[in-house]
Design an enzyme around this catalytic site. Structure first.
Site, PDB file in Angstrom:
ATOM      1  N   GLU A  95       0.955  -1.053  -0.023  1.00  0.00           N
ATOM      2  CA  GLU A  95       0.541  -0.228   0.342  1.00  0.00           C
ATOM      3  C   GLU A  95       0.832   1.240   0.617  1.00  0.00           C
ATOM      4  O   GLU A  95       2.455   1.227   0.839  1.00  0.00           O
ATOM      5  CB  GLU A  95      -1.213   0.110   1.034  1.00  0.00           C
ATOM      6  N   CYS A 116       3.918   7.992   0.696  1.00  0.00           N
ATOM      7  CA  CYS A 116       4.296   7.584   1.573  1.00  0.00           C
ATOM      8  C   CYS A 116       4.297   6.103   0.522  1.00  0.00           C
ATOM      9  O   CYS A 116       3.314   5.382   0.451  1.00  0.00           O
ATOM     10  CB  CYS A 116       3.516   7.480   3.199  1.00  0.00           C
ATOM     11  N   CYS A 123       7.475  -7.089   6.835  1.00  0.00           N
ATOM     12  CA  CYS A 123       8.290  -6.756   7.714  1.00  0.00           C
ATOM     13  C   CYS A 123       8.604  -7.386   9.016  1.00  0.00           C
ATOM     14  O   CYS A 123       8.183  -7.784  10.066  1.00  0.00           O
ATOM     15  CB  CYS A 123       8.177  -5.500   8.248  1.00  0.00           C
ATOM     16  N   CYS A 127       8.271  -5.039  15.217  1.00  0.00           N
ATOM     17  CA  CYS A 127       7.684  -3.894  16.567  1.00  0.00           C
ATOM     18  C   CYS A 127       6.349  -4.553  16.432  1.00  0.00           C
ATOM     19  O   CYS A 127       5.367  -4.750  15.949  1.00  0.00           O
ATOM     20  CB  CYS A 127       7.575  -2.158  15.764  1.00  0.00           C
ATOM     21  N   CYS A 130       2.734  -2.292  14.952  1.00  0.00           N
ATOM     22  CA  CYS A 130       2.789  -1.550  14.314  1.00  0.00           C
ATOM     23  C   CYS A 130       1.989  -3.489  13.094  1.00  0.00           C
ATOM     24  O   CYS A 130       2.232  -3.899  13.228  1.00  0.00           O
ATOM     25  CB  CYS A 130       4.285  -1.190  13.406  1.00  0.00           C
ATOM     26  N   CYS A 343       0.774   2.313   8.350  1.00  0.00           N
ATOM     27  CA  CYS A 343       1.555   1.690   7.727  1.00  0.00           C
ATOM     28  C   CYS A 343       1.068   0.771   7.729  1.00  0.00           C
ATOM     29  O   CYS A 343       1.001  -0.269   8.832  1.00  0.00           O
ATOM     30  CB  CYS A 343       3.679   1.718   7.386  1.00  0.00           C
TER      31      CYS A 343
HETATM   32  N1  SAH Z   1      10.473   0.335   9.193  1.00  0.00           N
HETATM   33  C1  SAH Z   1      10.572   1.533   8.914  1.00  0.00           C
HETATM   34  C2  SAH Z   1       9.402   2.373   8.091  1.00  0.00           C
HETATM   35  C3  SAH Z   1       7.844   2.277   7.711  1.00  0.00           C
HETATM   36  S1  SAH Z   1       7.499   2.364   9.198  1.00  0.00           S
HETATM   37  C4  SAH Z   1      10.072   2.173  10.321  1.00  0.00           C
HETATM   38  O1  SAH Z   1       9.885   1.714  11.222  1.00  0.00           O
HETATM   39  O2  SAH Z   1      10.986   3.607  10.921  1.00  0.00           O
HETATM   40  C5  SAH Z   1       7.186   4.289   9.362  1.00  0.00           C
HETATM   41  C6  SAH Z   1       6.575   4.759  10.772  1.00  0.00           C
HETATM   42  O3  SAH Z   1       5.390   4.685  11.240  1.00  0.00           O
HETATM   43  C7  SAH Z   1       7.532   3.874  11.386  1.00  0.00           C
HETATM   44  O4  SAH Z   1       7.595   5.378  12.451  1.00  0.00           O
HETATM   45  C8  SAH Z   1       6.701   3.963  12.135  1.00  0.00           C
HETATM   46  O5  SAH Z   1       7.163   3.490  13.815  1.00  0.00           O
HETATM   47  C9  SAH Z   1       5.263   4.313  12.316  1.00  0.00           C
HETATM   48  N2  SAH Z   1       4.201   3.617  12.528  1.00  0.00           N
HETATM   49  C10 SAH Z   1       4.005   2.068  12.912  1.00  0.00           C
HETATM   50  N3  SAH Z   1       2.836   1.732  13.287  1.00  0.00           N
HETATM   51  C11 SAH Z   1       2.531   2.549  13.449  1.00  0.00           C
HETATM   52  C12 SAH Z   1       1.557   3.577  14.588  1.00  0.00           C
HETATM   53  N4  SAH Z   1       0.109   2.211  14.870  1.00  0.00           N
HETATM   54  N5  SAH Z   1       0.922   4.720  14.777  1.00  0.00           N
HETATM   55  C13 SAH Z   1       1.415   5.747  14.219  1.00  0.00           C
HETATM   56  N6  SAH Z   1       3.070   4.823  14.043  1.00  0.00           N
HETATM   57  C14 SAH Z   1       3.272   4.408  13.765  1.00  0.00           C
HETATM   58 FE1  SF4 Z   2       8.749  -2.853  10.545  1.00  0.00          FE
HETATM   59 FE2  SF4 Z   2       6.738  -1.270  11.689  1.00  0.00          FE
HETATM   60 FE3  SF4 Z   2       9.033  -1.844  13.088  1.00  0.00          FE
HETATM   61 FE4  SF4 Z   2       8.842  -0.349  10.856  1.00  0.00          FE
HETATM   62  S1  SF4 Z   2       7.670   0.003  12.564  1.00  0.00           S
HETATM   63  S2  SF4 Z   2      10.355  -2.293  10.996  1.00  0.00           S
HETATM   64  S3  SF4 Z   2       7.697  -1.470   9.521  1.00  0.00           S
HETATM   65  S4  SF4 Z   2       7.257  -3.773  11.852  1.00  0.00           S
END
Ligand code: SAH
Ligand code: SF4
Length: 365
Positions: A95, A116, A123, A127, A130, A343
């Protein structure tokens, strides 16, 4: 599922196109003609490249895929945040999100369009907050699949994209080779021509790759997803912190900042996890050390996960502590919250719905 066998035309830089035309006995200027067809005139089939000899067009078609992006769903409207779900050639879903008025951090004017983009299917970094990490990692996107997200979204929206952020699904630094290649195509004047300062790569903190990027001559921006200012808090929500704890990560950042330029921090505010006064004070120390600006993002709730965003008062308090400490921080009020803009969420919903209907179909069979 396997990645597609033939490389895509959108994965080739002008250098490789030049090499290809030479190898096929064509004059060098043909490379620029191809790039013009693909990136300026945005044709969708080899047949439309009318100033190329037809035999050479056939040769290209035999060697390189030239697929059109398949859009499965679009959410939102043109003047709000829009979300696009794509199906790749091998059936995987990714997406992209288009944000019309970009936060000041990613561009100068507020009327700019920021896309974006995703860099991987799923991934591997898992995390805990996420949606992208929930179902694990499937594969890397090739450079063409990254570039095509921009071309398809511009095509549908009809307006030029000004900024690109690698904050969609996936960890861009875990797909470094294709990421660099995509940035090259997005940045170069023969490609999409978006200035390096309008391209931001976000990472969860892969220390060795951050060091590697310090040597990269392209001046794109780097955002670090910090989300915790001590190892205790960060490891609780980001497993990558066990592999590269803050000491190791911040040393890599020192190295990067000393050689190149600035890093900015992304810091999601999650209620009762990382939003305490003590975390704000620690975060301010780290930001001062690296001379980094901080982008605070109230957590976007993800279905099935139990985290929540702090109250408005708590968000403001965290923000003001940073400012009192002399750190530049912005508090980003999410625009796309209502359409699951964080994301990976749209893909997750679609995939789960599909799985559920397959399961119910199987159950009723
Ligand atoms: N993997 C990379 C880039 C993709 S995630 C990273 O982690 O930086 C992009 C951003 O979206 C990151 O800062 C991530 O922590 C944030 N993100 C992920 N899930 C989220 C959520 N539920 N609410 C707000 N930000 C979120
Ligand atoms: Fe992966 Fe989501 Fe962590 Fe970014 S925030 S590294 S997309 S698991």
């Amino acid at each position: 599922m396997l990645a597609p066998a033939k490389p895509s035309l959108h994965s080739l830089g002008l250098e490789e196109l030049t090499q290809h035309v030479r190898q096929n006995g064509q004059p060098a200027y043909r490379a620029k003609q191809i790039a013009d067809w693909v990136y300026k005139r945005r044709v969708t089939a080899y047949d439309e490249m009318t100033d190329l000899p037809s035999a050479y067009r056939e040769q290209l078609a035999a060697e390189f895929e030239f697929p059109e992006a398949e859009v499965v769903r679009v959410l939102g409207s043109k003047d709000t945040t829009q979300k696009f779900l794509f199906r790749l050639r091998d059936g995987n879903l990714i997406e992209s999100v288009l944000i019309p008025a970009s936060p000041a951090l990613y561009g100068e004017a507020s009327d700019r369009r920021t896309i974006c983009v995703s860099s991987q299917v799923g991934c591997a970094y898992g995390c805990k907050f996420c949606a992208s990490g929930l179902e694990g990692w499937t594969r890397n996107l090739d450079a063409g699949e990254i570039v095509q997200q921009l071309i398809a979204v511009e095509g549908m929206n009809g307006e030029k994209i000004d900024n690109v952020v690698f904050m969609g699904m996936g960890e861009p630094l875990a797909n470094l080779k294709n990421l660099r290649r995509a940035i090259h195509i997005i940045n170069e004047p023969w490609g999409l021509g978006i200035g390096a300062r309008h391209i931001t790569v976000s990472t969860s903190g892969l220390a060795p790759q951050i060091r590697e990027l310090a040597e990269d001559p392209t001046q794109f921006r780097l955002a670090l997803s910090l989300h915790g200012a001590t190892d205790e808090v960060r490891s609780q929500i980001m497993p990558v912190n066990r592999r590269y704890p803050l000491k190791v990560l911040l040393e890599a950042c020192d190295y990067y900042v000393a050689r190149k330029r600035r890093i900015m921090f992304e810091y999601i505010l999650i209620a009762d996890v990382n939003d305490t006064d003590a975390q704000a004070l620690e975060l301010a120390k780290i930001a001062r050390r690296l001379n980094a600006k901080i982008n605070l993002i109230p957590y976007n709730t993800v279905e099935g996960l139990n985290w929540s965003r702090p109250s408005r008062t708590r968000q403001d308090r965290f923000h003001s502590i940073l400012r009192e400490q002399g750190v530049v921080a912005t508090l980003r009020r999410e625009k796309g919250h209502d359409i699951a803009a964080a994301c990976g969420q749209l893909r997750l919903q679609t995939q789960r719905n599909a799985n559920a209907s397959t399961m119910s179909a199987t159950a009723s069979a």
